[in-house]
Scaffold this motif. Structure first.
Motif, mmCIF file in Angstrom:
data_model
loop_
_atom_site.group_PDB
_atom_site.id
_atom_site.type_symbol
_atom_site.label_atom_id
_atom_site.label_comp_id
_atom_site.label_asym_id
_atom_site.label_seq_id
_atom_site.Cartn_x
_atom_site.Cartn_y
_atom_site.Cartn_z
ATOM 1 N N TRP A 144 -43.299 25.799 69.385
ATOM 2 C CA TRP A 144 -43.684 26.650 70.512
ATOM 3 C C TRP A 144 -42.668 26.556 71.642
ATOM 4 C CZ3 TRP A 144 -45.735 26.229 75.619
ATOM 5 C CH2 TRP A 144 -46.409 27.362 76.075
ATOM 6 N N THR A 145 -42.177 25.343 71.905
ATOM 7 C CA THR A 145 -41.281 25.131 73.041
ATOM 8 C C THR A 145 -39.813 25.319 72.683
ATOM 9 O OG1 THR A 145 -42.861 23.559 73.951
ATOM 10 C CG2 THR A 145 -40.652 23.513 74.867
ATOM 11 N N LEU A 146 -39.392 24.734 71.556
ATOM 12 C CA LEU A 146 -37.974 24.771 71.180
ATOM 13 C C LEU A 146 -37.644 25.867 70.168
ATOM 14 C CD1 LEU A 146 -37.416 20.922 70.747
ATOM 15 C CD2 LEU A 146 -36.952 22.322 72.768
ATOM 16 N N GLY A 147 -38.663 26.456 69.577
ATOM 17 C CA GLY A 147 -38.439 27.499 68.575
ATOM 18 C C GLY A 147 -38.062 26.951 67.207
ATOM 19 N N ARG A 148 -38.298 25.649 67.007
ATOM 20 C CA ARG A 148 -37.972 24.995 65.731
ATOM 21 C C ARG A 148 -38.699 23.666 65.673
ATOM 22 N NH1 ARG A 148 -34.895 20.728 67.056
ATOM 23 N NH2 ARG A 148 -33.665 20.835 68.949
ATOM 24 N N GLU A 149 -38.690 23.068 64.474
ATOM 25 C CA GLU A 149 -39.265 21.737 64.338
ATOM 26 C C GLU A 149 -38.322 20.715 64.969
ATOM 27 O OE1 GLU A 149 -40.835 20.528 60.535
ATOM 28 O OE2 GLU A 149 -41.218 22.611 60.002
ATOM 29 N N CYS A 150 -38.871 19.643 65.481
ATOM 30 C CA CYS A 150 -38.066 18.551 66.021
ATOM 31 C C CYS A 150 -37.590 17.657 64.883
ATOM 32 C CB CYS A 150 -38.888 17.705 66.994
ATOM 33 S SG CYS A 150 -39.254 18.514 68.553
ATOM 34 N N SER A 151 -36.421 17.110 65.041
ATOM 35 C CA SER A 151 -35.893 16.159 64.060
ATOM 36 C C SER A 151 -36.601 14.816 64.249
ATOM 37 C CB SER A 151 -34.389 15.983 64.256
ATOM 38 O OG SER A 151 -34.143 15.267 65.450
ATOM 39 N N PRO A 152 -36.541 13.944 63.239
ATOM 40 C CA PRO A 152 -37.114 12.604 63.418
ATOM 41 C C PRO A 152 -36.525 11.873 64.623
ATOM 42 C CG PRO A 152 -36.698 12.994 61.103
ATOM 43 C CD PRO A 152 -36.084 14.152 61.866
ATOM 44 N N GLN A 153 -35.239 12.023 64.860
ATOM 45 C CA GLN A 153 -34.591 11.385 66.016
ATOM 46 C C GLN A 153 -35.176 11.926 67.316
ATOM 47 O OE1 GLN A 153 -32.024 8.910 66.103
ATOM 48 N NE2 GLN A 153 -32.674 8.860 68.226
ATOM 49 N N GLU A 154 -35.358 13.238 67.411
ATOM 50 C CA GLU A 154 -35.930 13.834 68.624
ATOM 51 C C GLU A 154 -37.354 13.346 68.850
ATOM 52 O OE1 GLU A 154 -33.645 18.104 68.953
ATOM 53 O OE2 GLU A 154 -35.205 17.887 67.410
ATOM 54 N N LYS A 155 -38.128 13.239 67.785
ATOM 55 C CA LYS A 155 -39.501 12.746 67.911
ATOM 56 C C LYS A 155 -39.499 11.326 68.456
ATOM 57 C CE LYS A 155 -41.260 15.499 64.070
ATOM 58 N NZ LYS A 155 -41.845 15.434 62.719
ATOM 59 N N GLY A 156 -38.650 10.476 67.890
ATOM 60 C CA GLY A 156 -38.556 9.098 68.362
ATOM 61 C C GLY A 156 -38.127 9.025 69.806
ATOM 62 N N ASP A 157 -37.139 9.825 70.166
ATOM 63 C CA ASP A 157 -36.666 9.853 71.552
ATOM 64 C C ASP A 157 -37.777 10.295 72.502
ATOM 65 O OD1 ASP A 157 -34.167 9.060 70.664
ATOM 66 O OD2 ASP A 157 -33.268 11.057 70.835
ATOM 67 N N PHE A 158 -38.573 11.267 72.063
ATOM 68 C CA PHE A 158 -39.656 11.756 72.914
ATOM 69 C C PHE A 158 -40.731 10.686 73.089
ATOM 70 C CE2 PHE A 158 -43.549 14.204 73.821
ATOM 71 C CZ PHE A 158 -43.152 14.750 75.020
ATOM 72 N N LEU A 159 -41.050 9.970 72.025
ATOM 73 C CA LEU A 159 -42.039 8.908 72.131
ATOM 74 C C LEU A 159 -41.568 7.806 73.089
ATOM 75 C CD1 LEU A 159 -43.195 8.667 68.417
ATOM 76 C CD2 LEU A 159 -44.407 9.737 70.339
ATOM 77 N N VAL A 160 -40.295 7.480 73.047
ATOM 78 C CA VAL A 160 -39.738 6.506 73.999
ATOM 79 C C VAL A 160 -39.857 7.049 75.416
ATOM 80 C CG1 VAL A 160 -37.619 5.359 74.754
ATOM 81 C CG2 VAL A 160 -38.209 5.396 72.320
ATOM 82 N N PHE A 161 -39.515 8.321 75.610
ATOM 83 C CA PHE A 161 -39.622 8.965 76.908
ATOM 84 C C PHE A 161 -41.049 8.871 77.446
ATOM 85 C CE2 PHE A 161 -40.868 13.072 78.925
ATOM 86 C CZ PHE A 161 -40.215 12.930 80.143
ATOM 87 N N LEU A 162 -42.034 9.159 76.593
ATOM 88 C CA LEU A 162 -43.427 9.105 77.030
ATOM 89 C C LEU A 162 -43.863 7.690 77.413
ATOM 90 C CD1 LEU A 162 -45.400 11.440 74.623
ATOM 91 C CD2 LEU A 162 -44.839 11.820 77.013
ATOM 92 N N ARG A 163 -43.443 6.728 76.627
ATOM 93 C CA ARG A 163 -43.834 5.341 76.899
ATOM 94 C C ARG A 163 -43.253 4.837 78.215
ATOM 95 N NH1 ARG A 163 -46.442 3.101 72.500
ATOM 96 N NH2 ARG A 163 -46.081 4.198 70.557
#
Length: 85
Positions: A64-83
């Motif tokens: 919805w936001t990026l127009g594509r699926e996130c990569s595993p690296q992006e997901k991990g980076d986002f989880l770190v960002f949230l924490r």
């Protein structure tokens, strides 16, 4: 990276559209108006505890936001960002 993506202005859709600027406060879905629980795990300890839910929302929100699926690296980076919030 995610701090910039999350707060990017000028995109048709940004994370802040629904989650707001402060991840320690609830958001509101842009289309339905439904309240979205606080994203920041330090404020909402239930966040990021269910792998199935995490994957479901990554799939939906990355598309919805990026127009594509996130990569595993992006997901991990986002989880770190949230924490860190």
């Amino acid at each position: 990276m995610w701090a910039q993506i999350f707060t990017s202005e000028g995109q048709e859709r940004a994370c802040t559209t629904c989650h707001g600027d402060n991840l320690k406060e609830p958001g509101k879905h842009a289309k339905t108006g439904k309240t979205i629980e606080t994203l920041a795990p330090p404020v909402n300890p239930k966040r990021l505890t269910d792998t199935k839910e995490i994957e479901k929302w990554f799939l939906r929100n990355c598309k919805w936001t990026l127009g594509r699926e996130c990569s595993p690296q992006e997901k991990g980076d986002f989880l770190v960002f949230l924490r860190e919030q």
